[in-house]
Scaffold this motif. Sequence first.
Motif, short mmCIF file in Angstrom:
data_model
loop_
_atom_site.label_atom_id
_atom_site.label_comp_id
_atom_site.label_asym_id
_atom_site.label_seq_id
_atom_site.Cartn_x
_atom_site.Cartn_y
_atom_site.Cartn_z
N THR A 141 40.96 35.17 37.09
CA THR A 141 39.83 36.02 36.85
C THR A 141 39.45 36.19 35.42
O THR A 141 40.38 36.09 34.58
N LYS A 187 37.37 38.67 33.24
CA LYS A 187 36.83 40.22 32.96
C LYS A 187 36.19 40.38 31.81
O LYS A 187 36.69 40.27 30.77
N LEU A 228 33.08 40.68 36.30
CA LEU A 228 34.28 39.93 36.90
C LEU A 228 34.01 38.58 37.23
O LEU A 228 33.23 38.44 38.60
#
Length: 376
Positions: A104, A106, A135
């Motif tokens: 991920t 972010k 995200l």
Amino acid sequence: MSVFRKNIVPLIVITAVVAAVLTYFYRPEYFDFIIQPSARSIYERSLEKTPGQLDQWKKLTTLAKQDSVNINESFSENIITSTRSPFSAGYMVDIAQGESLLATVKTDTINSSWILEAYSLNGDLLQTAVATDSLMTILIRERESSTIRLVVQSFLELTDTTLLKIYKQPILEFPLAGKGNDAIQSFWGVARDGGRRSHEGNDIFADRGHPVVAAADGRISSVRDRGLGGKQIWLRDELTASSHYYAHLDSQLVTSGQRVSRGDTIGLVGNTGNARTTPPHLHFGLYRTGGAVDPKPYIWKIPIPADSEILPIDSRVIGSGSGANLRNQPDANGGLLRSIQNDRLTILGNAKDWYHLRTADSLAGFAHKSVIKLIE
């Protein structure tokens, strides 16, 4: 009139084709809904009018695809990128059979200006990130063991603070409701019957009557009460192309042919079969073409990495001291890449107390903060 129509129809078709070709050449974005280009292709198209930037971008991509840092544990990295120092890095991740990989990015901005991709070792693009607000996420489920190269790259004209996380999770649900790794007290390969056979599964202990749940969506292929397994359930799981074996049950709560969903209660823990003299537990096995496989990677829970605190970052950095070494992992036991004593370095980010660095000759790796000197 019919002759006119015969002549005009081909002319209309030819005109439409030429118009479409010209439109695609000058305004290719008009066809994105058909072609569905990747985020990388769209961004590179935006740089075509500035060849210098396009060349810089492609060189950064090449660097990331050549990086050899290894991420085998849960990993969290702070990244600070700027127009002066765009971020580009690659990460090698080994995935065991039964594990899924999550990555991920972010960001501080809603409109993401990052590229997150997964490649095979052959260089084939496997997946690009799915962006949701700030995200971006990649999820890869592997039926076989493999090595994945993740590429993370910021747009050139970007100043952003970003949190990257790379971690693995089991593909299947833990087969005892509310339990976790500590409940597994006997693992794959342990000797049985004085060494005449080995343990083909995991024994997961709980009180008698504790709920046993379906580890995946599937169909109950068999419900039996016989042999070593006593009361047992077999579940066919298409996600992993395997059969799940739940044995020593006290009660079976499903019937053969029944469809079940992940997390559904299918039975209760007991000690039937050859487990009559042991405390109640579930024997959980996994069978694929060719026989039994170790179910541990399929169910072993791995903690999601906590956010790393941001270390000081400066544009002028050198390796300091005889212990200034660059490693392929953010760990003292990581493979040694080379000494960086007195080397000029670029900080890419930090993972806990380790700086992610790139040398002047483009080698990327990690060094502990204690051997990095920031020059104001």
